[in-house]
Design a protein around this motif. Structure first.
Motif, PDB file in Angstrom:
ATOM      1  N   LEU A  65      -4.554  -1.287   6.982  1.00 40.57           N
ATOM      2  CA  LEU A  65      -6.060  -0.772   6.466  1.00 40.57           C
ATOM      3  C   LEU A  65      -6.533  -0.766   7.936  1.00 40.57           C
ATOM      4  O   LEU A  65      -7.583  -0.462   8.744  1.00 40.57           O
ATOM      5  CB  LEU A  65      -6.526  -2.319   5.910  1.00 40.57           C
ATOM      6  CG  LEU A  65      -5.925  -2.738   4.548  1.00 40.57           C
ATOM      7  CD1 LEU A  65      -6.340  -3.642   3.929  1.00 40.57           C
ATOM      8  CD2 LEU A  65      -6.224  -1.153   3.514  1.00 40.57           C
ATOM      9  N   ARG A  76     -14.794   3.915  -0.581  1.00 42.32           N
ATOM     10  CA  ARG A  76     -13.872   2.737   1.360  1.00 42.32           C
ATOM     11  C   ARG A  76     -13.890   1.200   0.461  1.00 42.32           C
ATOM     12  O   ARG A  76     -13.372   0.371   0.773  1.00 42.32           O
ATOM     13  CB  ARG A  76     -14.390   3.713   1.592  1.00 42.32           C
ATOM     14  CG  ARG A  76     -13.276   4.977   1.831  1.00 42.32           C
ATOM     15  CD  ARG A  76     -12.898   5.684   3.267  1.00 42.32           C
ATOM     16  NE  ARG A  76     -12.572   4.712   4.170  1.00 42.32           N
ATOM     17  CZ  ARG A  76     -11.303   5.358   4.280  1.00 42.32           C
ATOM     18  NH1 ARG A  76     -10.036   6.142   3.302  1.00 42.32           N
ATOM     19  NH2 ARG A  76     -10.232   4.863   5.135  1.00 42.32           N
ATOM     20  N   ARG A 131       0.513  -1.274   0.206  1.00 46.12           N
ATOM     21  CA  ARG A 131      -0.196  -0.213   0.056  1.00 46.12           C
ATOM     22  C   ARG A 131       1.400   0.791   0.096  1.00 46.12           C
ATOM     23  O   ARG A 131       1.237   1.955   1.316  1.00 46.12           O
ATOM     24  CB  ARG A 131      -0.999  -0.188   0.974  1.00 46.12           C
ATOM     25  CG  ARG A 131      -2.059   1.289   1.851  1.00 46.12           C
ATOM     26  CD  ARG A 131      -2.701   0.898   2.507  1.00 46.12           C
ATOM     27  NE  ARG A 131      -3.222   1.667   2.817  1.00 46.12           N
ATOM     28  CZ  ARG A 131      -4.391   2.310   3.269  1.00 46.12           C
ATOM     29  NH1 ARG A 131      -4.307   2.405   4.641  1.00 46.12           N
ATOM     30  NH2 ARG A 131      -5.056   3.872   3.735  1.00 46.12           N
ATOM     31  N   TYR A 134      -8.123  -4.896  -1.076  1.00 44.50           N
ATOM     32  CA  TYR A 134      -6.743  -4.265  -1.008  1.00 44.50           C
ATOM     33  C   TYR A 134      -6.750  -5.822   0.209  1.00 44.50           C
ATOM     34  O   TYR A 134      -6.006  -6.579   0.073  1.00 44.50           O
ATOM     35  CB  TYR A 134      -6.896  -3.738   0.295  1.00 44.50           C
ATOM     36  CG  TYR A 134      -6.369  -1.947   0.154  1.00 44.50           C
ATOM     37  CD1 TYR A 134      -4.859  -2.826  -0.539  1.00 44.50           C
ATOM     38  CD2 TYR A 134      -7.097  -1.108   0.577  1.00 44.50           C
ATOM     39  CE1 TYR A 134      -4.139  -1.591  -0.943  1.00 44.50           C
ATOM     40  CE2 TYR A 134      -6.281   0.162  -0.292  1.00 44.50           C
ATOM     41  CZ  TYR A 134      -4.685   0.403  -0.671  1.00 44.50           C
ATOM     42  OH  TYR A 134      -3.842   1.097  -1.042  1.00 44.50           O
ATOM     43  N   PHE A 174     -11.310  -1.733   0.433  1.00 45.73           N
ATOM     44  CA  PHE A 174     -10.771  -2.129   1.175  1.00 45.73           C
ATOM     45  C   PHE A 174     -11.200  -4.229   0.517  1.00 45.73           C
ATOM     46  O   PHE A 174     -10.728  -5.330   0.850  1.00 45.73           O
ATOM     47  CB  PHE A 174     -11.560  -2.468   2.163  1.00 45.73           C
ATOM     48  CG  PHE A 174     -11.676  -1.342   3.234  1.00 45.73           C
ATOM     49  CD1 PHE A 174     -10.425  -1.975   4.352  1.00 45.73           C
ATOM     50  CD2 PHE A 174     -12.026  -0.446   3.636  1.00 45.73           C
ATOM     51  CE1 PHE A 174     -10.028  -0.525   4.882  1.00 45.73           C
ATOM     52  CE2 PHE A 174     -11.594   0.206   4.282  1.00 45.73           C
ATOM     53  CZ  PHE A 174     -10.500   0.842   5.081  1.00 45.73           C
ATOM     54  N   MET A 202      -9.887   4.103  -2.973  1.00 47.13           N
ATOM     55  CA  MET A 202      -9.329   4.429  -2.018  1.00 47.13           C
ATOM     56  C   MET A 202      -9.829   6.549  -1.924  1.00 47.13           C
ATOM     57  O   MET A 202     -10.503   6.928  -1.324  1.00 47.13           O
ATOM     58  CB  MET A 202      -8.021   3.659  -1.328  1.00 47.13           C
ATOM     59  CG  MET A 202      -8.551   5.010  -0.160  1.00 47.13           C
ATOM     60  SD  MET A 202      -9.229   3.975   1.307  1.00 47.13           S
ATOM     61  CE  MET A 202      -8.443   2.630   2.098  1.00 47.13           C
ATOM     62  N   GLU A 204      -6.834   2.657   9.912  1.00 52.51           N
ATOM     63  CA  GLU A 204      -7.829   3.434   9.321  1.00 52.51           C
ATOM     64  C   GLU A 204      -8.734   3.849  10.311  1.00 52.51           C
ATOM     65  O   GLU A 204      -9.418   2.906  10.675  1.00 52.51           O
ATOM     66  CB  GLU A 204      -8.231   3.137   8.104  1.00 52.51           C
ATOM     67  CG  GLU A 204      -7.396   2.339   7.002  1.00 52.51           C
ATOM     68  CD  GLU A 204      -7.442   3.961   6.408  1.00 52.51           C
ATOM     69  OE1 GLU A 204      -8.078   4.914   5.724  1.00 52.51           O
ATOM     70  OE2 GLU A 204      -5.791   4.144   6.054  1.00 52.51           O
TER      71      GLU A 204
END
Length: 980
Positions: free
Chosen positions: A734, A704, A372, A711, A708, A699, A737
């Motif tokens: 993550l 979102r 990331r 990811y 997610f 993102m 967050e």
């Protein structure tokens, strides 16, 4: 997990049990407070031995809990007890006592208020005690060297006096001594020699409580300076995880922050700083705190130099910090600490070392540390990620020209319309905004309607369907006020779609959605027919919405009867657009036709249509339709089993999309499709890059949940690829967050992220952390009444992990949870595999004592096999029956029941049957023969029959072409013949 100790153990046995339970706790306040309470309890028994044990536990808690002021006090009590009652200390306790002289020396060095004379006096005490006890002095000289190094004296002689001596039983462990020798060479400027010295620790051959985490943190910059960037990256990921949030390793955390600052990873550094915010208040060691704060300042200084001093930063509790504000605070505190040490030591060593760290220039402009990748710009809210160069080119300076330009671009769906609308949104909300008095621009109410309509489209793209519908309706009302019925009709037609998209995708939901889309089409037709004076672009848009409604209906229903109506509407749109020379709508019509062919499963016709469309786009435009068209053709070619052609299309689409704003062309989809294509081509590294890029774009545009999910897929892929630390680092990022912490992310998605992380921790052999996460997930998923299958899977994995750690009581409870969930939603293989593995583990670890419990697991697995057979379930892998018979053999062998084991193995062989040439069961059959041969020939000592069995199997496997499967059998045969 260890249970809490009894508040007041009633006897010494309970005290020792409580001490053992506390020893399993992680270092920190809970362990320390419990250790203090246990010392108070031990004092009440008036027996010296339990008190000695309790005091040793308390000193350990203080030492590794970063409380150096308290450790020497506890040790003084132990030393007094030793002087008064030496017989109380057996050989082990005596060894511990002399070992911990070094702990006290380190604690005193860490406290600037302790005079230097006192430090030297303590070393003299240590030397005298060692000599009196007949112990070698190498550990003493090790402490003398560390004091010289701490003070900043010439260390050459002190180093030789220590390093040239033979190690003793009381010397620091090999890993710690390796680190000290490497640091000596590092201080001399010899990176290469330092790294050679460190290699056994960095390679994992030597380790202890603090190693390799301490060595790793020191080695990162030398690795960079010598060009070993990949090794530095790998060690950073693994090493940071070993020390994060640990007060006794705060200096190591500081060096990881420094590493981020010097490799272009300032954003990751701020993320790690936030994760370790508690260290500002938890570290009680002045020396550790100085090292931590200096690393923090290196990071904050770099962020501020890059012009981001106003970014938020995680600092001392009780107030909100910016990077600049926190840096000033940290600098003051660290300078004061360094000065205190230098005053005590009579040198400038700590100030000089601190200054050297702060004066280091970055070693790399950018090193990709995690999957990331984030920059400091990503930490700034940027709701409209439009490339700056294109935005500047697309936005006129004149307000009148800007409004007209935005509408003209919007009419044809041009991507640059985004930049114009973004600029207009900013201008219109300003207090001093004055609307142009120009008939060509129209009234302010028209512009407000335009902006609402554009905002509604963006809300729909983010799946904010209720907001999108409301904004479209509000825009329609304003268009009515402005006397623009055509625009009002378009807005009302657009408002019809979001409500349909919000319908659930269940069976009933799909049927309701089909009916709703039929109604949407009818309403759009009425709006089209009932609205007079439509301009060509407005009529074309309504025609396209009509076709889109029927296309979505076909997509939802999959019904052949819904194909023809879509094509009829598409024909109307294309004919109208052709008459009025609307290239972008001609392209849209042909795209809808290709999509319709695809939905009706006529993929070749869809590709042919797209081929023709691409030729037209290259000749007539619009150019921004090329990426989307190539993307669709790429997806269809992948479905047609041509991943190479799909890769070419998608790659070209992505290249062309770079000329336009990412949001406008859905670049995220291109990356996601490329990831899938790369997996088909056997290119997992490339797939991983595209997956993470897709997630980053999602993102940035505020999607979102989609981000997610992407990811999550990237994390699972990285784990499948064996990139364990990459997987963990990504998931840690993550899970840190703010919206995750606030509970704003879907709980099932969050559980999936945590499950993948738990599996990665297990793969990385961090079994303690993995077990804790699995246990927590199993408890949470027990409440998923709508998804018992997932709970069965999680509970089964949890049970096996608990079994691996020998906690069979909780393993049985977790297995029972899996069985209960299986009863609601059958998970034959998952639960059967769990039960068989638990049986093996219990028999393997406990032998005959564990046989009864192991057989109980196999009885449960037998019932599952019976259920699967009755349900005509076909196993995806091994047959449940043959696997069960094999496990009976293995379990009984572990328990010493060899005749029973052999009978079970012969049953398994009969169920499997001899494998043929293309039989994928050859490996399983060969392993079953091997174990049967070992039981028969080695444990039952029937060598002849065992050899016959094994030799026959080797011959059969060789004749069938399964030569790899014969290796272990040939080795066993040699052993049975006495040839090994």
């Amino acid at each position: 997990m260890p249970t809490a100790p009894a508040p007041h153990p009633q006897n010494t046995d309970e005290l020792y049990q409580a001490l053992q339970e506390n020893d399993r706790r992680p270092y920190g306040r809970t362990r320390t407070v419990t250790a203090e309470e246990l010392v108070e309890t031990a004092e009440q028994f008036e027996e010296p031995v339990p008190l000695v044990h309790a005091l040793f536990e308390l000193q350990e808690a203080y030492t590794y809990g970063s409380e150096p002021r308290k450790s020497p006090v506890v040790f003084a009590r132990l030393l007094t007890l030793f002087d008064e009652q030496p017989d109380v200390f057996d050989e082990r306790l005596r060894h511990l006592l002399f070992w911990r002289f070094k702990w006290v020396a380190a604690a005193l060095r860490a406290l600037p208020e302790i005079p230097l004379a006192s430090l030297r006096q303590w070393l003299t005490e240590m030397r005298d005690r060692y000599e009196k006890a007949g112990l070698g002095l190498q550990p003493y000289y090790g402490q003398a060297y560390q004091l010289a190094n701490h003070v900043g004296e010439d260390t050459a002689l002190a180093y030789e006096l220590w390093a040239s001596r033979t190690r003793t039983r009381l010397s620091d462990c090999e890993a710690c001594e390796i680190c000290e020798r490497a640091l000596y060479h590092l201080a001399a400027g010899d990176d290469e020699r330092a790294l050679r010295t460190w290699e056994p620790v960095l390679a994992g051959k030597e380790s202890c409580q603090e190693e390799p985490a301490r060595s790793v943190s020191h080695s990162l910059l030398p690795l960079l300076r010598t060009g070993s960037t990949d090794r530095a990256r790998e060690l950073h990921l693994a090493g940071y995880r070993s020390c994060r949030r640990n007060p006794s390793m705060s200096q190591e955390v500081g060096r990881h922050l420094e590493f981020c600052a010097l490799t272009g990873n300032e954003a990751r550094g701020l993320e790690l700083l936030a994760e370790n915010r508690s260290l500002f208040d938890e570290v009680d060691s002045p020396l550790d705190l100085l090292g931590f704060l200096t690393g923090v300042e290196v990071l904050l200084q770099r962020v501020e130099v890059l012009g981001h001093g106003d970014l938020p930063a995680a600092g001392y509790a009780g107030r909100t910090w910016t990077v600049a504000g926190l840096r000033a605070e940290v600098r003051g505190r660290a300078d004061e600490l360094a000065a205190r040490f230098d005053t005590r030591n009579g040198t400038t060593a700590h100030t000089d070392r601190r200054r050297a760290r702060l004066d280091r220039a970055p070693l790399l402009d950018a090193l990709e540390l995690t999957l990331r990748s984030r920059s400091l710009d990503d930490a700034i809210a940027a709701p409209d990620p439009v490339p700056a160069a294109r935005a500047a080119a697309a936005v006129p300076d004149s307000l009148t020209e800007l409004i007209l330009r935005a509408r003209a671009l919007d009419e044809e769906g041009h991507p640059d319309a985004q930049a114009c609308w973004a600029r207009l949104r900013t201008l219109v909300v300003a207090r001093d905004y004055t609307h142009p008095d120009d008939p060509a621009v129209g009234p302010l109410v028209q512009l407000r309607a335009d902006l609402l309509s554009e905002e509604a489209s963006r809300a729909g793209e983010k799946d904010e369907f209720a907001d999108a519908a409301a904004l479209h309706e509000e825009a329609a009302a304003l268009y009515d006020d402005a006397g623009l019925p055509g625009q009002a009709a378009l807005a009302r037609a657009c408002a019809l779609f979001p409500a349909v998209e919000a319908l659930e995708q269940s069976a009933d939901g799909a049927e309701a959605k089909v009916e709703a889309l039929t109604a949407v089409h009818a309403s759009t037709v009425r709006l089209h027919e009932d609205t007079p004076g439509l301009e060509p672009y407005q009529e074309a848009r309504l025609l396209r919405l009509r076709a889109t409604a029927l296309g979505l209906r076909l997509q939802t229903s999959g019904s052949e009867e819904h194909v023809a109506p879509v094509l009829a509407e598409v024909d109307l749109l294309q004919a109208f657009a052709t008459r009025h020379d609307l290239d972008w709508q001609i392209s849209g019509a042909r795209m809808l036709r290709a999509s319709t062919y695809a939905l009706s499963r006529d993929l070749p016709a869809a590709v042919t249509e797209l081929d023709a469309l691409l030729d037209r786009l290259k000749a007539h435009g619009p150019a921004w339709h090329l990426p989307r068209t190539l993307g669709l053709r790429g997806r269809l070619r992948l479905l047609l089993q041509d991943p190479s052609a799909a890769h070419a299309d998608l790659t070209e689409g992505l290249r062309l999309a770079a000329d336009w704003p990412a949001d406008a062309l859905d670049t995220t989809r291109l990356h996601a499709d490329l990831a899938e294509t790369c997996l088909h081509l056997g290119r997992p590294d490339e797939a991983l890059r595209h997956l993470t890029r897709s997630a980053e774009l999602e993102m940035r545009r505020g999607s979102r949940t989609d981000a997610f999910c992407a990811y999550s897929n990237a994390a699972r892929l990285s784990l499948d690829m064996g990139r364990v630390e990459d997987c963990i680092a990504l998931l840690d990022s993550l899970l840190a967050e703010p919206d995750v912490a606030a509970g704003e992310i879907d709980d099932r998605l969050l559980a999936q992220l945590r499950l993948t992380r738990a599996r990665a921790l297990r793969a990385g052999e961090d079994l303690k952390a993995a077990t804790a996460e699995f246990v927590a997930l199993a408890a949470e998923s027990a409440g998923w009444d709508d998804d018992p299958g997932s709970h069965a899977m999680i509970a089964a994995e949890t049970a096996v992990l608990l079994g691996e750690s020998g906690d069979f009581g909780r393993a049985r409870a977790a297995a029972d949870q899996a069985l209960a969930a299986h009863a609601k939603a059958p998970s034959y293989e998952q639960v059967s595999n769990c039960l068989r593995e638990l049986a093996r583990l219990q028999a393997q670890q406990q032998g005959s004592d564990g046989l009864a419990d192991a057989l109980a697991y196999l009885a449960d697995a037998g019932r599952i096999a019976d259920e699967a057979r009755a349900a005509e379930h076909e196993a995806r892998g091994r047959s449940l029956d043959s696997a069960l018979a094999y496990e009976h053999g293995r379990v009984n062998a572990h328990a010493g029941e060899y005749e029973t084991a052999l009978a079970a193995l012969e049953k398994a062989l009969a169920l499997l049957g001899e494998p043929g040439r293309d039989d994928d069961r050859a490996g399983e059959w060969a392993e079953c023969v091997r174990l049967a041969g070992a039981v028969e020939g080695i444990y039952l000592e029937r060598v002849g029959p065992a050899l016959s069995r094994v030799d026959a199997a080797v011959s059969h496997l060789t004749a069938s072409g399964h030569t790899e499967e014969t290796e272990l059998l040939i080795s066993l045969a040699a052993r049975l013949r006495g040839e090994e």
